[in-house]
Enzyme design. Structure first.
Site, PDB file in Angstrom:
ATOM      1  N   HIS A   1      -9.981  -5.904  -1.117  1.00 43.78           N
ATOM      2  CA  HIS A   1      -9.930  -5.370  -2.486  1.00 43.78           C
ATOM      3  C   HIS A   1      -9.537  -3.901  -2.461  1.00 43.78           C
ATOM      4  O   HIS A   1      -8.619  -3.471  -3.166  1.00 43.78           O
ATOM      5  CB  HIS A   1     -11.283  -5.554  -3.169  1.00 43.78           C
ATOM      6  CG  HIS A   1     -11.373  -4.912  -4.523  1.00 43.78           C
ATOM      7  ND1 HIS A   1     -11.385  -5.647  -5.694  1.00 43.78           N
ATOM      8  CD2 HIS A   1     -11.459  -3.608  -4.902  1.00 43.78           C
ATOM      9  CE1 HIS A   1     -11.453  -4.821  -6.718  1.00 43.78           C
ATOM     10  NE2 HIS A   1     -11.510  -3.568  -6.267  1.00 43.78           N
ATOM     11  N   GLU A   2     -10.237  -3.111  -1.659  1.00 36.43           N
ATOM     12  CA  GLU A   2      -9.949  -1.673  -1.621  1.00 36.43           C
ATOM     13  C   GLU A   2      -8.542  -1.412  -1.108  1.00 36.43           C
ATOM     14  O   GLU A   2      -7.810  -0.584  -1.655  1.00 36.43           O
ATOM     15  CB  GLU A   2     -10.976  -0.952  -0.750  1.00 36.43           C
ATOM     16  CG  GLU A   2     -12.387  -0.992  -1.282  1.00 36.43           C
ATOM     17  CD  GLU A   2     -12.480  -0.552  -2.731  1.00 36.43           C
ATOM     18  OE1 GLU A   2     -11.686   0.315  -3.155  1.00 36.43           O
ATOM     19  OE2 GLU A   2     -13.335  -1.082  -3.452  1.00 36.43           O
TER      20      GLU A   2
ATOM     21  N   HIS B   1      -5.684  -1.650  -3.585  1.00 37.16           N
ATOM     22  CA  HIS B   1      -5.418  -0.501  -4.460  1.00 37.16           C
ATOM     23  C   HIS B   1      -4.279   0.351  -3.900  1.00 37.16           C
ATOM     24  O   HIS B   1      -3.472   0.910  -4.647  1.00 37.16           O
ATOM     25  CB  HIS B   1      -6.669   0.356  -4.617  1.00 37.16           C
ATOM     26  CG  HIS B   1      -7.680  -0.212  -5.554  1.00 37.16           C
ATOM     27  ND1 HIS B   1      -7.397  -0.500  -6.872  1.00 37.16           N
ATOM     28  CD2 HIS B   1      -8.991  -0.539  -5.381  1.00 37.16           C
ATOM     29  CE1 HIS B   1      -8.476  -0.971  -7.473  1.00 37.16           C
ATOM     30  NE2 HIS B   1      -9.454  -1.014  -6.577  1.00 37.16           N
TER      31      HIS B   1
ATOM     32  N   GLU C   1      -7.713  -3.249 -10.731  1.00 36.11           N
ATOM     33  CA  GLU C   1      -8.902  -3.942 -10.223  1.00 36.11           C
ATOM     34  C   GLU C   1      -8.656  -5.444 -10.121  1.00 36.11           C
ATOM     35  O   GLU C   1      -9.098  -6.104  -9.176  1.00 36.11           O
ATOM     36  CB  GLU C   1     -10.090  -3.658 -11.144  1.00 36.11           C
ATOM     37  CG  GLU C   1     -10.484  -2.201 -11.242  1.00 36.11           C
ATOM     38  CD  GLU C   1     -10.896  -1.592  -9.917  1.00 36.11           C
ATOM     39  OE1 GLU C   1     -11.361  -2.328  -9.035  1.00 36.11           O
ATOM     40  OE2 GLU C   1     -10.744  -0.365  -9.780  1.00 36.11           O
TER      41      GLU C   1
END
Length: 597
Positions: free
Chosen positions: A403-404, A407, A432
């Site tokens: 997820h991170e 970004h 997100e």
């Protein structure tokens, strides 16, 4: 049930928006596409403004003024097209960057005045392989007034103002002079400087009025995964550790994971990423000669125990490198602004591998990723989670790391490597959502598309961290495009987008099946291959600060470019099933699809 303590960090952000200018569900939410409230400190909130983007896609493509010139460069063709399309003199258009991908070429330009570029008046043009324009996005402006192009205050004074206002220190990244389009229609001249706070992890690009010294706006390079609600599932250490031999894909990382082509290491550092705790000198060393990094994690001991800490460093190193290698095969390459120290002569700016701080001491129950422009390292901070005793380590939950890391992908590819183009509330929300959707993509192992839940390990909760599981069932997950009108926080808005992409993924896999080799072979035609190609292609095609509608259109155009529109109706039906049909506007649902679908 979460305690008040566990909810506090996420509630603070929700309160910021609810108490600001974005509380009402319909009228105020129209600002999601152009504004975002930033809480810099308890005493300071900034409402940043980003000119509304227009966006057009052209299917098979349209001619541009230089179409008949075989020798026209991408720079010449782009400037000529933007000039003719917007009626702007070519000398007001500044080419920024561009690159050729396998199915399209993309280019990015800025508006400028008196030789000074606008920070937030940009355009992007995509060309198909037949040299026709297939997509065009623009946030160019026609200012009612424009400040003088010669500064009244020095850059040193601007740095002092930024440091004082934002509570950080100038990081020595070269300052620039840029115009900033403001919400009242005027354009201010600004010194643009970067300010960081090592203790809080804040990292801002500050736009300081070059005549008054006031901080007018910021770009927040930090994208936080504030795990604030009820979640979804993902691969973590409860699935068991495995020892993998040579997992690198040398087609993506030709130097391997422990070399930049010049210097080799025997620690968790290489061309794509370095993982450490506290300082970059505190990496994990090989456990035995031959680049073996085998540490047995003991869940009954504190995560700070030596073996557990090393296991976390190694796992984060593995996950970030693996995502680098996957994305490279699907188009996130050096020229497309990826993260590498040595770009091996393939374009883009170098010296920007991802830096990962595991068990970062700045917080708990969270994680974040900072994405500056191409040429500066992306920075990930992974925290411990105190929902359990002993605490659990976010670096050992792969979905959080993915997820991170995502970004970095979405912030780099949207807008041409600036890190500035997912800054509105709506675009930040989609950021997100893309991150959750990518984490889910990595976890599928068959054509089955079950409901998906995020971050169950760190919370020790099978419900995870989101409000609903991502699901094709509207009763399991009722979120629709219209839900955005009732939301005011980027993670909640992101759930709407992630759930749409869950439905898009399910539709593509239903139509084309599943490939077990999609992570290493991007040439496949299975649904999961198609999904990731369109996911990454669309990032380059969409405009700066996209909306749900323009991002959807970029997916449709990406399919036209790569698959000649073979999935057009599959995509439209999936988006429309969650309210993002042809006539969806202003967070009001529409289920209409184009004729023939």
């Amino acid at each position: 049930m979460f305690s008040a303590k566990k909810l506090l960090a996420s509630v603070l952000l929700a309160v910021t928006f609810a108490s600001g200018t974005l509380a009402a569900p319909w009228d105020a939410s129209a600002k999601y596409a152009t504004h975002r409230v930033r809480e810099i400190s308890r005493d300071l909130k900034l409402e940043t403004y980003h000119p509304e983007s227009s966006y057009e896609t052209y299917g098979a493509g349209i001619d541009h003024p230089l179409s008949k010139r075989a020798d026209a460069s991408i720079e010449e063709s782009t400037v000529s097209f933007v000039s003719s399309k917007l009626g702007v003199s070519a000398d007001k258009i500044q080419y920024k960057s561009g690159y050729d991908a396998d199915m399209h070429s993309v280019a990015y330009v800025k508006q400028h005045h008196d030789g000074v570029a606008f920070a937030n008046a940009v355009a992007n043009v995509a060309f198909g392989k037949d040299n026709k324009v297939v997509a065009f996005g623009s946030s160019f402006v026609n200012p009612t007034s424009i400040a003088a192009s010669t500064p009244s205050i020095s850059v040193e004074d601007a740095i002092a103002s930024a440091e004082s206002t934002l509570g950080g220190k100038y990081n020595d990244w070269p300052a620039t002079l840029e115009y900033l389009a403001l919400a009242d229609g005027s354009a201010a001249l600004t010194h643009v400087v970067q300010v960081q706070n090592a203790e809080t992890g804040a990292w801002y690009e500050a736009f300081v009025d070059a005549h008054s010294g006031e901080v007018l706006s910021v770009t927040d390079f930090v994208a936080k995964a504030s795990y604030r609600v009820i979640p979804i599932q993902e691969e973590d250490l409860t699935d068991g550790f495995q020892t993998l031999t040579d997992p690198q894909n040398t087609a993506s990382s030709p130097f391997g994971w422990h070399s930049d082509g010049t210097t080799s290491t025997t620690v968790t550092a290489g061309n794509n990423v370095i993982t450490y705790k506290g300082s970059t000198s505190s990496t994990a060393s090989q456990s035995s000669s031959g680049l073996n990094f085998v540490y047995t994690q003991n869940p009954n001991q504190a995560p700070t125990a030596a073996a557990n800490l090393n296991a976390a460093k190694v796992n984060a190193f593995y996950v970030v490198n693996t995502m680098h290698d996957i994305w490279y095969q699907y188009g996130f390459t050096e020229s497309a602004y990826n993260f590498q120290n040595n770009n091996n002569g393939h374009g883009g700016r170098a010296n920007d591998r991802v830096t990962v701080s595991v068990q970062d001491s700045a917080g708990v129950d969270n994680a974040d990723f900072s994405t500056p422009a191409d040429g500066q390292s992306g920075h990930m901070r992974m925290f411990l989670w105190d929902y359990t005793s002993p605490e659990r380590d976010g670096a050992l939950e792969d979905d959080i790391v993915v997820h991170e890391n995502t970004h970095g992908l979405t912030n780099r590819m949207t807008g041409g490597g600036t890190g500035r183009c997912l800054q509105t509330t709506e675009a930040g929300g989609m950021g997100e959502g893309w991150s959750d959707a990518m984490a889910e993509w990595t976890e599928h192992s068959s054509s089955s598309v079950p409901d998906y839940v995020m971050a169950t390990y760190v919370t020790d909760d099978s419900a995870g961290i989101r409000n609903y599981p991502y699901s094709t069932s509207a009763s399991t997950n009722p979120l629709r495009y219209s839900s955005i009108g009732q939301l005011n926080e980027v993670h909640n808005i992101g759930e709407v987008w992630a759930n749409m992409l869950h439905n898009v993924y399910a539709a593509l896999v239903s139509a084309h099946g599943y490939s077990s080799t999609a992570k290493t072979d991007a040439t496949g035609t299975a649904g999961n291959n198609v999904f990731l190609h369109l996911f990454i292609d669309a990032l380059a095609l969409q405009p700066c600060n996209p909306t749900f509608a323009t991002a959807r259109d970029a997916w449709i155009q990406a399919d036209a470019n790569r698959y000649s529109g073979a999935n057009r109706c599959t995509l439209w039906n999936a988006f429309a099933s969650r309210g993002l049909g042809v006539n969806a506007r202003n967070y009001r649902d529409d289920t209409t699809v184009p004729s023939g679908c």
